[in-house]
Design an enzyme around this catalytic site. Structure first.
Site, mmCIF file in Angstrom:
data_model
loop_
_atom_site.group_PDB
_atom_site.id
_atom_site.type_symbol
_atom_site.label_atom_id
_atom_site.label_comp_id
_atom_site.label_asym_id
_atom_site.label_seq_id
_atom_site.Cartn_x
_atom_site.Cartn_y
_atom_site.Cartn_z
ATOM 1 N N LYS A 130 5.425 -2.970 8.025
ATOM 2 C CA LYS A 130 6.570 -2.272 7.445
ATOM 3 C C LYS A 130 7.695 -3.287 7.274
ATOM 4 O O LYS A 130 8.056 -3.983 8.224
ATOM 5 C CB LYS A 130 7.040 -1.133 8.348
ATOM 6 C CG LYS A 130 6.060 0.014 8.470
ATOM 7 C CD LYS A 130 6.660 1.123 9.326
ATOM 8 C CE LYS A 130 5.712 2.302 9.451
ATOM 9 N NZ LYS A 130 6.295 3.381 10.286
ATOM 10 N N ILE A 140 0.821 -1.224 0.000
ATOM 11 C CA ILE A 140 0.000 0.000 0.000
ATOM 12 C C ILE A 140 0.847 1.262 0.000
ATOM 13 O O ILE A 140 0.314 2.363 -0.035
ATOM 14 C CB ILE A 140 -0.956 0.020 1.206
ATOM 15 C CG1 ILE A 140 -0.174 -0.069 2.527
ATOM 16 C CG2 ILE A 140 -1.960 -1.110 1.108
ATOM 17 C CD1 ILE A 140 -1.061 0.016 3.761
ATOM 18 N N ASP A 185 7.759 15.796 15.062
ATOM 19 C CA ASP A 185 7.237 15.815 13.691
ATOM 20 C C ASP A 185 5.727 15.644 13.703
ATOM 21 O O ASP A 185 5.174 14.880 12.928
ATOM 22 C CB ASP A 185 7.900 14.705 12.865
ATOM 23 C CG ASP A 185 7.665 14.890 11.369
ATOM 24 O OD1 ASP A 185 7.277 16.006 10.969
ATOM 25 O OD2 ASP A 185 7.862 13.934 10.609
ATOM 26 N N ALA A 226 5.303 2.973 0.247
ATOM 27 C CA ALA A 226 6.740 2.779 0.418
ATOM 28 C C ALA A 226 7.232 3.762 1.457
ATOM 29 O O ALA A 226 6.794 4.915 1.493
ATOM 30 C CB ALA A 226 7.490 2.974 -0.902
ATOM 31 N N GLY A 227 8.130 3.303 2.319
ATOM 32 C CA GLY A 227 8.686 4.143 3.360
ATOM 33 C C GLY A 227 10.172 4.341 3.172
ATOM 34 O O GLY A 227 10.749 3.982 2.139
ATOM 35 N N PHE A 286 12.602 2.901 4.717
ATOM 36 C CA PHE A 286 13.406 1.692 4.805
ATOM 37 C C PHE A 286 12.913 0.578 3.894
ATOM 38 O O PHE A 286 13.596 -0.413 3.716
ATOM 39 C CB PHE A 286 13.429 1.174 6.245
ATOM 40 C CG PHE A 286 14.097 2.116 7.207
ATOM 41 C CD1 PHE A 286 15.473 2.142 7.315
ATOM 42 C CD2 PHE A 286 13.362 2.994 7.983
ATOM 43 C CE1 PHE A 286 16.103 3.005 8.194
ATOM 44 C CE2 PHE A 286 13.983 3.855 8.863
ATOM 45 C CZ PHE A 286 15.363 3.866 8.975
ATOM 46 N N GLY A 287 11.743 0.682 3.331
ATOM 47 C CA GLY A 287 11.219 -0.389 2.503
ATOM 48 C C GLY A 287 9.748 -0.178 2.216
ATOM 49 O O GLY A 287 9.255 0.948 2.210
ATOM 50 N N GLU A 288 9.031 -1.276 1.986
ATOM 51 C CA GLU A 288 7.625 -1.199 1.611
ATOM 52 C C GLU A 288 6.714 -1.246 2.836
ATOM 53 O O GLU A 288 7.066 -1.791 3.875
ATOM 54 C CB GLU A 288 7.276 -2.350 0.666
ATOM 55 C CG GLU A 288 7.982 -2.268 -0.677
ATOM 56 C CD GLU A 288 7.672 -3.453 -1.569
ATOM 57 O OE1 GLU A 288 7.731 -3.286 -2.795
ATOM 58 O OE2 GLU A 288 7.383 -4.550 -1.037
#
Length: 988
Positions: A655, A629, A748, A631-632, A634-636
């Protein structure tokens, strides 16, 4: 010949005797030494040479000096010598002073000032370069062999120099002298131009040549430079350029040429231009994007190289199945999906008059399953609708929309179906009340059903005496009103009573059984009934006592657990092994009885220990990944299911850590799990566990159906009530209150980092920028030593200027989140640059209230944006304030207006003057509602006078059905009326 890297200085005469036939007239000393003669070279071409052969006389010191040679910018000079030498052994009767070598000298000067006697003919002032020896000598005059030698000298600093040759008793001939220098020719490398560059003063010198991008290229890494070595060769390129967007490499990567007609290039790089995607075209060369043809569009998230698509056609074959006051609608997908795969459906409910001439939107009581949330739409082609009223006429429009429907100026295509609901029985009576009671009667009343579904004919009341093991025989009576008097009852007895309503469709459901009691015969209640308050009070006191004891036990137990947890962590071990009183004092501040304390996972020597302590390890067999759903960093990010032993299967977000990770990346990835695992709050994203013993490494959290808050609000613009929005804000504030009480700073906080589930519960997430807040009463801040980026629009001024992150800076960010929520996901500070935002905030400019924002909420925003962080409210105070506003909903009806003062509007965002527009269509375009131009024209609203008189019902009638669009148009109409009133002529 001369190589491509070797040439004489521009404007100077070549210091060479090769090929010269005229007299050279170089200076000799003494005159009986070197002699200029004519001869022939290897190709039998006539040349002028110098020769000397005074071998029969000892102590020879014969000098030969060239004319002045201009240096210009050259630092090192190379000299090529061609000469022949006679073998001393081949000359009979000569003394031992015969030589077979000679010396090369040079002399620097700013002017051509040398004479026959100056400088002195000796080493110093002349500088010796080398002693030149032949590789081969000859013994016979006719078989002389030419030797070639190259020598260099430098660095040179004066305007010019002379070459000098010293003979000490050789028999030789100097055939050719060539002085030259080396350079790196201008070149193109990495789409950058590097100019011609002279070599350095030493053979090992590297000279830096700065470069510039070739036309239509842009820098991708800086600085641009090449190194020129001592041999005149380029080496060690640094930095590079690449062709800009709209241009492609050509001529072996030495040019960037514009994309031709029908092609484009959206990003800079070395790739070629691509043909325009379907349904798009270019209007000029060097295109960075192909413009969609008329009737085709791209969604905001579509890449530039994607095809342009169109809106879908209307759904087909609508089937309705009506059951009293509920119905099921089913339909087939459109014949044309518009070339996209993100097809959704909106079901619009309209309640109409008998003739169906006037329809209005259904109220909020109508329920949809699956539930519709604004513009998110349905993916299924079936919907169950309930709680509609009996008998009225309904029209249901099933719209087909996709990702570009909002770009089209026309409303979505839809299929409609007309429904007439059947008669249904009334709903249950919600509550009953006892009005009066005697020894043999009682008078009761009740609230009518919420959905009578017709005219109520009468009510049926069922009652029975409550006895030991059950109820007695039930009796029924009827009443035409919503009240009844029950007679013939026993004194001091308890009765269970239920009531139901009846219409022409029959009886509804009974209400829940309610217990009532008659009085004693003398008018007093029984002893048991009289003592009931005492019994209840005693039981309550006893229960409170037990609860207090349990709480004290839990506090003591948790205190011991927290202390043990801290002492077993690296932080605690440090305390045990340290005698630092300041450190011990700080640690004691954290150990507050009954309070859970956040422990920074970065304090652990072994980061894996923090993961084991705070995150649950999950077996990979329990996890099932269903789809990607996002991408971040470090990965998907995937959606999946988690089925733990003894628990039901649930949806989760997963994650994953990308392959080829470094140990540092793995540590940083799992640190978020170590942080989340310490939190347990309904408004903080919940960590289910981690997978570290298999690949890929995973972090598993609860699944939030509505994803990020900012995009969710934009999709549902204008669809929520103020109370719902305040409820969302209250949840976020409660989560931040929990974090601040744990001495944790988020750093943040923004709507993009708030996730929303299907029940509209907001939860704080994304702890990637967060760090531990040290609890120091004198200065409770965390001074960041990181050089990373910070979100300027959401960050407090002191955090931007001094990297001081505190819970107070989180409060500032929370104020921005409030503004995002009340503006339905609008970008804070709009299109201002980050530097403009910093300057404006520094000058005490603040964001104005969003449209229809209550004054109380905007004032709370301004409190969060106070410059002095010590004066900002705490999160506990914010939660209390929002609770009061929710309880007193009337306070939210006062709408804020832009006022001048310290916290003045950041930008002049007034509605455009309607007098500047020539048509109603121009006005609609200006407020970004141009999609309704045809609706206005067809309905006859072609002048501003008519538009100014429009109401919400008028907008609904002409087809403006979205609540957010209605609100926007009505707001502009209201401003139009004000402008008209201000421009009316004044009678004097």
């Amino acid at each position: 010949g001369v190589s491509s890297r070797a040439r004489r200085p521009p404007g100077s005469s070549r210091s060479s005797r090769r090929g010269v036939t005229s007299e050279l007239a170089w200076t000799t000393h003494p005159e009986t030494g070197w002699e200029e003669v004519s001869g022939y070279d290897e190709a039998m071409n006539p040349i002028r040479t110098y020769q000397v052969c005074n071998v029969r006389e000892a102590n020879q010191n014969n000098w030969l000096r060239t004319k002045f040679i201009q240096r210009q910018d050259v630092q090192r000079v190379y000299v090529e010598l061609k000469f022949t030498v006679r073998d001393c052994n081949s000359i009979p009767n000569i003394p031992g002073s015969c030589k077979e070598t000679f010396n090369l000298f040079y002399y620097e000067s700013d002017t051509d000032s040398a004479s026959a006697n100056s400088p002195f003919w000796m080493e110093n002032p002349y500088i010796k370069v080398d002693t030149i020896a032949p590789d081969e000598s000859f013994s016979k005059l006719e078989s002389g062999r030419v030797n070639t030698k190259v020598r260099s000298f430098g660095p040179l600093s004066k305007n010019g120099f002379y070459l000098a040759f010293q003979d000490l008793g050789a028999c030789m001939s100097l055939i050719s002298v060539r002085a030259f220098y080396k350079k790196c020719s201008n070149t193109i490398a990495g789409f950058a131009i590097f100019p011609e560059t002279l070599t350095g003063a030493e053979p090992t010198s590297l000279v830096i040549a700065p470069g510039t991008c070739i036309p239509n290229a842009v820098e991708v890494s800086v600085p641009l430079k090449l190194y020129c070595n001592g041999d005149g060769e380029w080496m060690v390129p640094v930095g590079a350029c690449t062709c800009a967007a709209g241009y492609e490499p050509a001529m072996k990567d030495t040019q960037c040429q514009a994309c031709g007609p029908g092609t484009f290039k959206s990003k800079q790089g070395e790739g070629p231009c691509s043909p325009c995607p379907p349904n798009s075209r270019t209007t000029a060369g060097a295109a960075t994007v192909c413009i969609c043809r008329s009737g085709f569009f791209r969604a905001d998230a579509d890449p530039a190289d994607s095809a342009c698509t169109s809106v879908p056609s209307a759904p087909r074959s609508v089937i309705s199945n009506v059951n009293e006051t509920s119905l099921v609608l089913e339909w087939s997908e459109p014949q044309d999906a518009g070339g996209r795969d993100d097809l959704l459906y909106n079901v619009i409910c309209k309640k109409c008059s008998v003739e169906r001439r006037l329809c209005s939107r259904c109220d909020d009581n109508v329920e949809f399953v699956p539930r519709q949330l604004g513009l998110t739409g349905l993916t299924e082609r079936r919907i169950y609708i309930s709680k509609v009223m009996a008998h009225p006429q309904y029209t249901f429009e099933i719209q087909a929309v996709n990702g570009i429907s909002s770009k089209s100026p026309y409303p979505p295509h839809f299929a409609s179906v007309n429904i007439t609901t059947n008669q249904a029985a009334p709903s249950a009576v919600p509550t009953m009340h006892l009005h009066s009671s005697t020894g043999n009667s009682m008078t009761l009343s009740w609230t009518p059903p919420e959905r009578p579904n017709g005219i109520i004919l009468d009510y049926e009341i069922k009652y029975s005496e409550k006895q030991g093991q059950g109820d007695g025989i039930a009796n029924t009576v009827t009443s035409q009103k919503n009240s009844v008097r029950l007679d013939g009852l026993k004194a001091n007895a308890r009765y269970m009573v239920q009531v139901r309503a009846r219409t022409v469709a029959g009886y509804g459901r009974y209400s829940l059984p309610t217990e009532f009691q008659t009085t004693a015969e003398d008018g007093s209640t029984s002893k048991t009934f009289q003592e009931l308050p005492l019994i209840v009070g005693s039981a309550t006191a006893g229960l409170l006592f037990v609860i207090v004891v349990v709480i004290i036990a839990i506090v003591c137990f948790r205190k011991g657990m927290v202390t043990e947890q801290l002492l077993s962590s690296p932080l605690g071990r440090k305390q045990r092994n340290s005698t630092d009183p300041e450190y011990t004092e700080k640690l004691q501040q954290y150990v507050t009885p009954g309070m859970k304390v956040y422990i920074d996972p970065f304090t652990y020597e072994d980061p894996n220990e923090a993961v084991r302590e705070f995150a649950k390890e999950i077996d990979i067999s329990c996890v099932k990944i269903e789809e990607v759903i996002g991408a971040g960093e470090f990965g998907e990010v995937c959606r999946g299911r988690l089925k733990l032993p003894g628990r039901r299967e649930i949806f989760v977000a997963i994650k994953t850590l990308k392959v080829g990770y470094t140990e540092r990346q793995r540590r940083d990835f799992l640190s978020e799990a170590s942080i989340m695992g310490q939190f347990d709050h309904p408004n903080i994203i919940h960590l289910e566990g981690v997978v570290t013993k298999s690949r890929p490494v995973m972090i598993i959290t609860e699944f939030m159906e509505n994803c990020a808050l900012d995009s969710f609000l934009r999709l549902n613009d204008g669809q929520f009530t103020v109370i719902q929005l305040v409820g969302m804000l209250r949840g976020i504030a409660a989560g931040m209150k929990y974090l601040s009480e744990m001495n944790y700073v988020h750093r943040d906080l923004a709507a993009r980092n708030i996730l929303v589930n299907s029940n509209l519960v907001c939860k704080v997430s994304d702890f990637g920028l967060s760090r531990f807040l040290e609890d120091d009463p004198a200065d409770p801040t965390y001074t960041s030593s990181l050089g990373g980026k910070i979100p300027i629009r959401w960050t407090a001024p002191e955090a931007i200027a001094y990297r001081k992150f505190t819970s107070a800076s989180d409060v500032w960010s929370y104020g921005i989140v409030m503004w995002e929520v009340m503006s339905y996901g609008e970008r804070p500070y709009w299109d201002m640059s980050n530097q403009d935002v910093i300057n404006a905030v520094e000058q005490d400019y603040r964001l104005p209230p969003p449209m229809d924002c209550p004054t109380a909420l905007h004032q709370l925003m301004l409190d969060c944006w106070v410059r002095d962080r010590n004066l900002r409210p705490k999160f506990a105070q914010i939660v209390n304030t929002l609770d009061k506003l929710i309880r007193n909903a009337a306070s939210l009806k006062v709408i804020a207006s832009v006022q001048s003062g310290v916290s003045q509007p950041l930008l002049d965002r007034t509605v455009p003057d309607y007098t500047t527009f020539t048509t109603v269509g121009d006005w609609l375009d200006a407020i970004k509602m141009g999609r309704y131009k045809e609706n206005f024209v067809n309905a006859g609203f072609a002048s501003f006078d008519l538009v100014a008189q429009m109401t919400a019902e008028d907008l609904l009638r002409i087809g403006v059905t979205l609540a957010g669009h209605q609100k926007k148009i009505l707001s502009s109409i209201q401003d139009m009326r004000l402008q008209m009133n201000q421009t009316l002529p004044v009678q004097v």
